[in-house]
Design a protein around this motif. Structure first.
Motif, mmCIF file in Angstrom:
data_model
loop_
_atom_site.group_PDB
_atom_site.id
_atom_site.type_symbol
_atom_site.label_atom_id
_atom_site.label_comp_id
_atom_site.label_asym_id
_atom_site.label_seq_id
_atom_site.Cartn_x
_atom_site.Cartn_y
_atom_site.Cartn_z
ATOM 1 N N ILE A 403 2.310 9.853 2.532
ATOM 2 C CA ILE A 403 2.073 8.550 3.167
ATOM 3 C C ILE A 403 0.995 7.782 2.424
ATOM 4 C CG2 ILE A 403 1.082 7.480 5.237
ATOM 5 C CD1 ILE A 403 2.559 9.636 6.874
ATOM 6 N N VAL A 404 -0.121 8.438 2.139
ATOM 7 C CA VAL A 404 -1.225 7.769 1.450
ATOM 8 C C VAL A 404 -0.812 7.368 0.037
ATOM 9 C CG1 VAL A 404 -3.563 8.074 0.544
ATOM 10 C CG2 VAL A 404 -3.003 8.896 2.839
ATOM 11 N N GLU A 405 -0.079 8.214 -0.656
ATOM 12 C CA GLU A 405 0.395 7.885 -2.009
ATOM 13 C C GLU A 405 1.283 6.645 -1.974
ATOM 14 O OE1 GLU A 405 2.317 11.432 -3.288
ATOM 15 O OE2 GLU A 405 0.458 12.465 -3.844
ATOM 16 N N ASN A 406 2.157 6.560 -0.986
ATOM 17 C CA ASN A 406 3.034 5.387 -0.861
ATOM 18 C C ASN A 406 2.226 4.120 -0.610
ATOM 19 O OD1 ASN A 406 5.232 7.039 -1.191
ATOM 20 N ND2 ASN A 406 5.900 6.969 0.948
ATOM 21 N N LEU A 407 1.225 4.223 0.250
ATOM 22 C CA LEU A 407 0.400 3.047 0.553
ATOM 23 C C LEU A 407 -0.400 2.606 -0.663
ATOM 24 C CD1 LEU A 407 -0.781 4.039 4.137
ATOM 25 C CD2 LEU A 407 0.796 2.199 3.549
ATOM 26 N N GLN A 408 -0.848 3.560 -1.465
ATOM 27 C CA GLN A 408 -1.550 3.199 -2.706
ATOM 28 C C GLN A 408 -0.603 2.479 -3.655
ATOM 29 O OE1 GLN A 408 -4.622 3.246 -2.974
ATOM 30 N NE2 GLN A 408 -5.568 5.044 -2.030
ATOM 31 N N THR A 409 0.648 2.926 -3.704
ATOM 32 C CA THR A 409 1.651 2.252 -4.546
ATOM 33 C C THR A 409 1.914 0.840 -4.033
ATOM 34 O OG1 THR A 409 2.714 4.375 -5.055
ATOM 35 C CG2 THR A 409 4.002 2.377 -5.446
ATOM 36 N N LEU A 410 2.008 0.688 -2.719
ATOM 37 C CA LEU A 410 2.226 -0.633 -2.137
ATOM 38 C C LEU A 410 1.100 -1.590 -2.473
ATOM 39 C CD1 LEU A 410 3.672 0.453 1.321
ATOM 40 C CD2 LEU A 410 4.791 -1.110 -0.283
ATOM 41 N N LYS A 411 -0.103 -1.092 -2.598
ATOM 42 C CA LYS A 411 -1.241 -1.948 -2.962
ATOM 43 C C LYS A 411 -1.068 -2.542 -4.350
ATOM 44 C CE LYS A 411 -5.398 -0.464 -2.163
ATOM 45 N NZ LYS A 411 -6.556 0.462 -2.066
ATOM 46 N N THR A 412 -0.335 -1.856 -5.210
ATOM 47 C CA THR A 412 -0.135 -2.367 -6.575
ATOM 48 C C THR A 412 1.054 -3.318 -6.669
ATOM 49 O OG1 THR A 412 1.270 -0.489 -7.210
ATOM 50 C CG2 THR A 412 -1.112 -0.239 -7.522
ATOM 51 N N ILE A 413 2.087 -3.115 -5.836
ATOM 52 C CA ILE A 413 3.278 -3.969 -5.941
ATOM 53 C C ILE A 413 3.261 -5.110 -4.928
ATOM 54 C CG2 ILE A 413 4.671 -2.088 -6.861
ATOM 55 C CD1 ILE A 413 5.963 -1.734 -4.165
ATOM 56 N N ASP A 414 2.342 -5.067 -3.985
ATOM 57 C CA ASP A 414 2.247 -6.125 -2.960
ATOM 58 C C ASP A 414 0.773 -6.452 -2.764
ATOM 59 O OD1 ASP A 414 2.820 -7.926 -0.971
ATOM 60 O OD2 ASP A 414 3.182 -6.417 0.587
ATOM 61 N N LYS A 415 0.202 -7.084 -3.778
ATOM 62 C CA LYS A 415 -1.252 -7.301 -3.799
ATOM 63 C C LYS A 415 -1.743 -8.228 -2.694
ATOM 64 C CE LYS A 415 -1.569 -6.525 -8.812
ATOM 65 N NZ LYS A 415 -2.221 -5.216 -8.668
ATOM 66 N N LEU A 416 -0.869 -9.080 -2.170
ATOM 67 C CA LEU A 416 -1.299 -10.008 -1.123
ATOM 68 C C LEU A 416 -1.625 -9.288 0.192
ATOM 69 C CD1 LEU A 416 1.180 -12.987 -1.623
ATOM 70 C CD2 LEU A 416 -1.229 -12.890 -2.273
ATOM 71 N N ARG A 417 -1.149 -8.058 0.328
ATOM 72 C CA ARG A 417 -1.356 -7.328 1.591
ATOM 73 C C ARG A 417 -2.146 -6.041 1.389
ATOM 74 N NH1 ARG A 417 3.275 -9.794 1.177
ATOM 75 N NH2 ARG A 417 3.961 -11.226 2.819
ATOM 76 N N THR A 418 -2.989 -6.011 0.377
ATOM 77 C CA THR A 418 -3.778 -4.804 0.119
ATOM 78 C C THR A 418 -4.695 -4.473 1.291
ATOM 79 O OG1 THR A 418 -5.426 -6.154 -1.050
ATOM 80 C CG2 THR A 418 -3.744 -5.075 -2.388
ATOM 81 N N GLY A 419 -5.215 -5.500 1.957
ATOM 82 C CA GLY A 419 -6.086 -5.257 3.110
ATOM 83 C C GLY A 419 -5.345 -4.515 4.221
ATOM 84 N N TYR A 420 -4.082 -4.871 4.447
ATOM 85 C CA TYR A 420 -3.271 -4.204 5.470
ATOM 86 C C TYR A 420 -3.032 -2.748 5.104
ATOM 87 C CZ TYR A 420 0.913 -2.978 8.174
ATOM 88 O OH TYR A 420 1.818 -2.343 8.980
ATOM 89 N N TYR A 421 -2.708 -2.514 3.828
ATOM 90 C CA TYR A 421 -2.454 -1.134 3.402
ATOM 91 C C TYR A 421 -3.740 -0.306 3.438
ATOM 92 C CZ TYR A 421 1.833 -3.402 1.862
ATOM 93 O OH TYR A 421 2.998 -4.134 1.828
ATOM 94 N N ASP A 422 -4.858 -0.914 3.084
ATOM 95 C CA ASP A 422 -6.141 -0.209 3.199
ATOM 96 C C ASP A 422 -6.427 0.168 4.649
ATOM 97 O OD1 ASP A 422 -7.081 0.048 0.585
ATOM 98 O OD2 ASP A 422 -7.867 -1.992 0.536
ATOM 99 N N TYR A 423 -6.078 -0.740 5.553
ATOM 100 C CA TYR A 423 -6.297 -0.455 6.977
ATOM 101 C C TYR A 423 -5.463 0.740 7.425
ATOM 102 C CZ TYR A 423 -5.765 -0.746 12.017
ATOM 103 O OH TYR A 423 -5.704 -0.423 13.351
#
Length: 539
Positions: A403-423
């Motif tokens: 789960i955490v690995e996927n969210l880290q990947t999402l932070k790179t491909i969807d930079k506008l929502r990095t705050g959401y993924y960090d949360y």
């Protein structure tokens, strides 16, 4: 050159349009002035109805004119309905004419808020509304534009008044979604119907209470998967799927309690109101129930942490218990004297979602499908996020690393929502740590996972802690008010975070606060902060 149509030059066309515009403006101003004059003089008559109708026929969004028409019809109704049946029939004709006017206006602008509102007003004002006709009106306009949210809103209004078969309405949404899956309004209406068809009778229990409802839940998941996979980039189905995944039993629990000579606190898994905990929560000292008053820690009407004010003297060696009556039964928490005069009671945490077996099987099938789609489109953020949500829903503890690995990947491909993924990383990582911390004795909190937290979720679970180490994280100043959920904290370490101001820092009975390494805090602000506090501040 006789017999040929003269083609106007661009300047001639521009001048012609300007003359037309000026003529329309002149007519409009004349009509508005006359309307305002008649209204001011109290001449609420049929001439005023005709004047407003002409203007609204050209521009249905002048809500003031609809207000004028309501004033006229209200005056007519008050006068004519008190006279005789003939005049009452005339009033009915006026209502019909008003409905015809709104429909004419809606043909011009199907998204006219004012026209739809006027139609609602007429139908709730007249004594003989034809709700079946109104459903037909909705059907007509949804054929023209199946995604017109104003029409869907109006349909919900009509249904609330006419009470048709919910099954028929549910099938109607199915029909519209099969025509076009990309229909936020239809998905939203569908969710409302499901809640009405399967009401929450026991509290906190939504769609999965019986075998019949399990079947419906599975069918909905299958349907939304088909929609999402038809167009993975369309967000409407993904959002409905997220709603479905949240439609599970949720039970509020009493999670952590602290009793000291100075303060007694109760932490709950979800926000609760005073009347709720007054009825369902008891504190027992040496087998005697203690009476007191409940005060919300944050001052909110509904709070996750409550202070229990009582007059019982707290001494060493006491037997203290707390009882909380939830929908699953009575939970008993036995307190441990962690330090002299500091009693702590905790319940084992469980953040897993309580799906039924058949629904879990369906989620696993859809997880496999998402993995296959990801193999074809590895950068599709919606598919990756849905895969991650499925993993959390099926077994967040087992799949936490992925789960955490996927969210880290999402932070790179969807930079506008990095705050959401960090949360999400913060929230779900804190949940994993809580599984261990709730089993340990002690009064300390220290983040023991590698990912830096950006917020303070579930902080009420640590309300018993005296020493809290939140150093070397990515906390920012907007999270400071959350620290109010640490009423027993004595030493708080916020070293090396990203604080920019101390505004919003709550009143805590601290002995020491470490602010070193917060480079954007100014010495002036910290010195002013020190002057207002009685505890030691390290900076």
């Amino acid at each position: 050159m006789h017999g040929r149509v003269k083609v106007r030059t661009s300047e001639e066309e521009k001048a012609r349009k300007e003359r037309e515009r000026q003529e329309k403006l002149k007519t409009f101003k004349y009509a508005m002035n006359k309307i305002q004059k008649k209204r001011k003089e109290g001449e609420l008559d049929k001439e005023l109805l005709e004047l407003t109708a002409k203007v609204l026929s050209s521009n249905p969004d002048i809500y003031t004119l609809w207000n004028v028409r309501r004033e006229i019809l209200t005056a007519f109704r008050k006068y004519e309905c008190d006279i005789n049946d003939e005049l009452q029939a005339e009033m009915s004709n006026l209502y019909d004419a008003e409905l015809q006017l709104t429909e004419y206006c809606l043909k011009m602008n199907p998204k006219s808020y004012s026209a739809w509102h006027q139609r609602k007003w007429i139908l709730t004002t007249r004594p003989d509304p034809d709700w079946q006709q109104e459903l037909s009106v909705c059907n007509k306009y949804l054929k023209l534009d199946e995604r017109n949210f104003l029409t869907w809103d109006y349909r919900r209004f009509v249904v609330s008044q006419s009470k048709p078969s919910l099954k028929d309405e549910f099938e109607f949404t199915t029909e519209k979604l099969h025509e076009n899956f990309s229909n936020y309004s239809a998905w939203h209406y569908r969710s409302k119907i499901l809640v009405a068809m399967y009401p929450d009778l026991k509290g906190g229990q939504l769609i999965t209470d019986s075998p019949m409802e399990e079947i419906r839940h599975k069918q909905e998941l299958k349907m939304v998967q088909s929609a999402a996979f038809t167009d993975p980039d369309d967000t409407s189905a993904w959002f409905y799927q997220r709603w479905l995944l949240g439609a599970v039993k949720r039970t509020c629990k009493l999670m952590a309690c602290v009793v000291t000579p100075s303060k007694t606190t109760f932490a709950f898994s979800d926000p609760v109101v005073q009347t709720y905990i007054t009825l369902l929560t008891r504190l027992s000292v040496n087998n005697v129930v203690i009476n007191g008053n409940w005060v919300p820690c944050t001052g909110s009407h509904s709070d996750v942490l409550w202070i229990y004010e009582h007059n019982e003297e707290i001494t060493s060696g006491m037997q203290i218990e707390a009882f909380f009556e939830s929908v699953t039964g009575i939970d008993t928490i036995e307190f441990v004297e962690e330090k002299p005069l500091i009693y702590v009671g905790k319940l084992h945490v469980d953040f897993s979602l309580k799906y039924s077996g058949p629904v879990i099987d369906e989620l696993n099938n859809q997880l496999d499908s998402c993995r296959q789609l990801l193999a074809l489109e590895p950068d599709n953020k919606w598919t990756l996020l849905t895969t991650t949500i499925f993993l959390y829903c099926i077994d967040g503890k087992k799949y936490h690393k992925e789960i955490v690995e996927n969210l880290q990947t999402l932070k790179t491909i969807d930079k506008l929502r990095t705050g959401y993924y960090d949360y999400l990383i913060t929230k779900w990582s804190v949940e994993q740590q809580l599984y261990d911390d709730c089993l340990k004795n002690g009064l300390e909190l220290k983040i023991n996972f590698e990912h830096k937290i950006t917020s303070l979720p579930h902080l009420q679970y640590y309300s018993y802690c005296e020493t809290v180490d939140l150093s070397k994280q990515n906390l920012i100043s907007c999270g400071l008010p959350s620290l109010i959920l640490l009423p027993h904290c004595k030493k708080l370490n916020l070293e090396n975070n990203k604080l920019t101001t101390l505004k919003g820092f709550p009143k805590l009975q601290l002995e020491e606060l470490n602010l070193k390494g917060n480079e954007h805090l100014t010495t002036k602000e910290v010195e002013e902060f020190k002057e207002k506090r009685k505890f030691s501040v390290i900076f």
